[in-house]
Design an enzyme around this catalytic site. Structure first.
Site, mmCIF file in Angstrom:
data_model
loop_
_atom_site.group_PDB
_atom_site.id
_atom_site.type_symbol
_atom_site.label_atom_id
_atom_site.label_comp_id
_atom_site.label_asym_id
_atom_site.label_seq_id
_atom_site.Cartn_x
_atom_site.Cartn_y
_atom_site.Cartn_z
ATOM 1 N N THR A 189 10.240 -0.830 -12.837
ATOM 2 C CA THR A 189 9.137 -1.605 -13.425
ATOM 3 C C THR A 189 9.140 -1.532 -14.948
ATOM 4 O O THR A 189 9.657 -0.589 -15.547
ATOM 5 C CB THR A 189 7.788 -1.082 -12.924
ATOM 6 O OG1 THR A 189 7.739 0.325 -13.159
ATOM 7 C CG2 THR A 189 7.611 -1.349 -11.450
ATOM 8 N N GLY B 53 10.139 -6.357 -3.369
ATOM 9 C CA GLY B 53 9.119 -5.319 -3.566
ATOM 10 C C GLY B 53 7.713 -5.873 -3.471
ATOM 11 O O GLY B 53 7.166 -6.058 -2.392
ATOM 12 N N CYS C 282 11.735 9.019 -14.893
ATOM 13 C CA CYS C 282 10.727 10.072 -14.941
ATOM 14 C C CYS C 282 10.974 10.882 -16.202
ATOM 15 O O CYS C 282 12.108 11.012 -16.638
ATOM 16 C CB CYS C 282 10.861 11.028 -13.760
ATOM 17 S SG CYS C 282 11.128 10.240 -12.198
#
Lengths: 286, 377
Positions: B252, B324, B189
């Site tokens: 990702t 996932g 983030c």
């Protein structure tokens, strides 16, 4: 919600690029209602990693069959057209929340834009079965994209609009709606976002234009029901079936949300795909 | 328990015991692993008389210790963001048979996430830009923790934040909550407090946030690495040195897609994270690199869709694997992988999956203690 096998019974290209497929899938038909959908796995995980969501186009609980109606837009939908009768595929369903018809309502107005017909088609069956009158307003670009009336129950009044005027009303299907507003007790729509937005605006101004507070009597006046609940939707004049790119279809990934007027995103797969029109923040809101 | 073991041939008749066969100790021995007692069957007696095929029901030890008492019953986890809070799949998935559940990314305050579209399929994968939509840590604890506390399966809360203070505060609020078995830090983030640079792409920032959370909590701490860096090894080392119990590799890959009209990017947030089989070679490379430079366990994630993928990740040094994107197509896959992994061990005559770990790593002369040692390519 179940994962079950579905066997292809029949596959037809009913309109240019649009397919209607019937599957035998008793586990997915049991308890399914108009407005809900199935999430269907393609057989090619190496390339196509996501399932594809399809509305129940028709539901036949006695025969244990369902149909889906789709347009070939990419490799996933193209994969389905290559299936042959007898092939088995894997479906997850029934998913989402169905249309909620107020039991007192007699006159239902269904509005579909293009492939949006697949979202409201099953409701026509349900409503006719329950003895209601149904008018279906259908909008398409040209005459050759108009859904065949032979695929609709005979009891449905079918009114068509085309953008180029090649069949029926010349213009958008939304322009037909004011003519039916006074007749309709409740309306249900599925189609492109601009169509739904303009219908929502019509529904919001309907109260003033028609000079009535609400239709019907003793409609739980004064009672408050939580927004987004089936009760709240049942009371809404216009219910819309929303579309959004979808990942898991069970509410885990939060990929398919729509913004609501309450400022909280709601999942199309779980809280939807059917929403009361006034729940949706049509101008975005992020 | 009799010390004598009956050796049975394939035909089912008892084999003649030769006097040269050594008498062995009881085959069952309790093993205590970080306070969790597990009864594990010792390897089948190596018989010089007849090779005895292992019966199909031989238990295989799939337990894995991720540190600080976080012992999973098997090494198959479900990845954050793909399994919600563990309840969404209902009875389609028997969650109790999973190794662990990593829940949706959780932040200090509620977040409404990114504009739509948020997901799209790409060749062999998908892009997502959910934007960390979540109700905030307090609501998550209030709504789900009591359910989790009743489960056997550990729930690892994935934590995200915009500043070190955010991460620390979320960790504090999760500390001691029944049902919360551990924390997985999502450090991909932007660090709003330090000019918007992601924690995950800078070794010192990654180490700082890990150390701060480490000081704030005794919960088992996993840190999820980003693949969007030139060299992940210094970052992995910084995180390990800062006190993380395990690493998750990887998050990702950053990517975009273009709308069909070609008039704008497809995703509402422009950028999305690529996942699915498409990223497996990249994730495999990162697990391979990271597992050679840290001593803590590495949990692999990236495009797992079948047992072979899990075995690949184990071979390059991962001790566990997260599934996932494949859950979306095949919700039953993670539970099925647990059974398939046990079967694979039996097929190879193993009573534990541990010998599968690191089999494809370069052989090292010295014991694998790389902590604090400079990496030499």
């Amino acid at each position: 919600m179940r994962i079950a096998g579905a066997q292809l019974l029949d596959s037809r290209e009913i309109l240019p690029g649009q397919w209607l497929q019937a599957y035998h899938a008793p586990d997915l038909v049991a308890g399914a209602r108009a407005g809900q959908f199935v999430h269907v796995r393609t057989g090619d995980y190496s390339g196509l990693v996501l399932r594809r969501p399809f509305s129940y186009n028709t539901i036949d609980p006695l025969a244990g069959t369902l149909t889906i109606h789709f347009r070939t837009v990419g490799r996933g939908t193209a994969w389905f057209t290559h299936l042959r009768p007898g092939d088995r595929i894997d479906m997850l369903g029934p998913l989402g929340r169905p249309f909620e018809v107020d039991p007192r309502n007699r006159h239902l107005l269904l509005i579909a834009g293009g492939l949006g017909i697949a979202g409201v088609r099953a409701l026509a069956d349900e409503a006719i079965r329950d003895g209601r009158q149904v008018t279906l307003l259908f909008g398409a670009a040209t005459a050759r994209d108009v859904y065949p009336s032979s695929l609709l129950p005979d009891e449905v009044e079918y009114v068509v609009a085309t953008d180029d005027g090649s069949l029926g009303h010349h213009g958008f299907v939304t322009e037909l709606v004011p003519g039916y507003e006074a007749w309709a007790d409740q309306a249900f729509a599925c189609g492109p976002a601009p169509m739904l937005r303009s219908l929502a605006n019509l529904a919001a101004s309907r109260r003033q234009r028609l000079g009535v507070a609400t239709l019907g009597r003793k409609r739980g006046a004064g009672k408050t029901v939580p927004a987004g609940s089936p009760q709240a939707r049942r009371k809404a004049f216009l219910q819309v079936s929303m579309e959004q790119n979808m990942g898991c279809a069970v509410g885990a990934c939060l990929g398919c949300v729509v913004m609501t007027t309450a400022g909280t995103p709601q999942r199309v797969c779980r809280e939807g795909p059917v929403f009361a029109a006034e729940e949706i923040a049509w101008e975005g809101g992020w | 328990m009799k010390a004598r073991r009956r050796v049975v041939t394939a035909s089912g008749t008892p084999a003649k015991r030769r006097p040269t066969v050594r008498r062995i100790k009881p085959a069952i021995a309790p093993i205590v692993r970080d306070g969790v007692a597990a009864t594990v069957r010792r390897p089948a007696v190596p018989s010089t008389v007849t090779p005895t095929p292992a019966p199909p029901a031989t238990p295989v030890d799939l337990a894995v210790d991720l540190g600080r008492g976080l012992v999973l019953r098997n090494p198959v986890l479900v990845a954050s963001g793909t399994f919600g809070y563990g309840i969404e799949y209902g009875d389609v998935v028997d969650v109790q048979r999973l190794g662990a559940i990593c829940c949706k990314g959780t932040t200090l305050r509620p977040r409404i996430g990114n504009p739509t579209p948020r997901v799209t399929e790409t060749p062999g994968g998908m892009l997502n830009s959910i934007g960390l939509q979540n109700p905030g840590v307090d609501a998550v604890v209030e709504k789900y923790a009591s359910t989790w506390a009743g489960w056997q399966v550990p729930v690892i809360v994935n934590v995200a934040g915009e500043s070190i203070g955010d991460y620390v505060e979320v960790a504090r609020r999760l500390e001691g909550v029944p049902g919360v078995a551990g924390i997985e830090l999502n450090i991909s983030c932007p660090n709003v407090g330090a000019g918007g640079i992601q924690f995950a792409i800078d070794a010192s920032a990654a180490g700082a946030v890990t150390a701060a959370v480490r000081r704030a909590t005794d919960l088992p701490l996993l840190v999820k690495l980003s693949p969007n860096v030139a060299d992940v090894r210094p970052i992995a080392r910084a995180i390990a040195d800062a006190g993380a119990d395990a690493l998750t590799a990887v998050n990702t890959l950053s990517g975009i897609a273009v709308a069909a009209s070609r008039e704008r990017p497809l995703l509402g947030n422009v950028y999305g994270g690529l996942s699915g089989p498409a990223i497996k070679p990249v994730a495999l490379r990162i697990v391979y690199e990271v597992s050679q430079v840290v001593d803590i366990p590495v949990v692999a994630i990236g495009g797992i869709a079948e047992l072979g993928d899990v075995l690949d990740y184990l071979a390059v040094g991962a001790v566990a694997a997260q599934v996932g994107t494949a859950i979306f197509a095949d919700p039953g896959l993670p539970v099925r992988l647990v059974g398939e992994l046990a079967d694979e061990c039996r097929r190879r005559g193993l009573d534990s999956y541990r010998p599968l770990i690191g089999s494809a790593l370069p052989k090292r002369a010295a014991p694998p203690s790389a902590r604090g040692v400079e990496y030499r390519p």
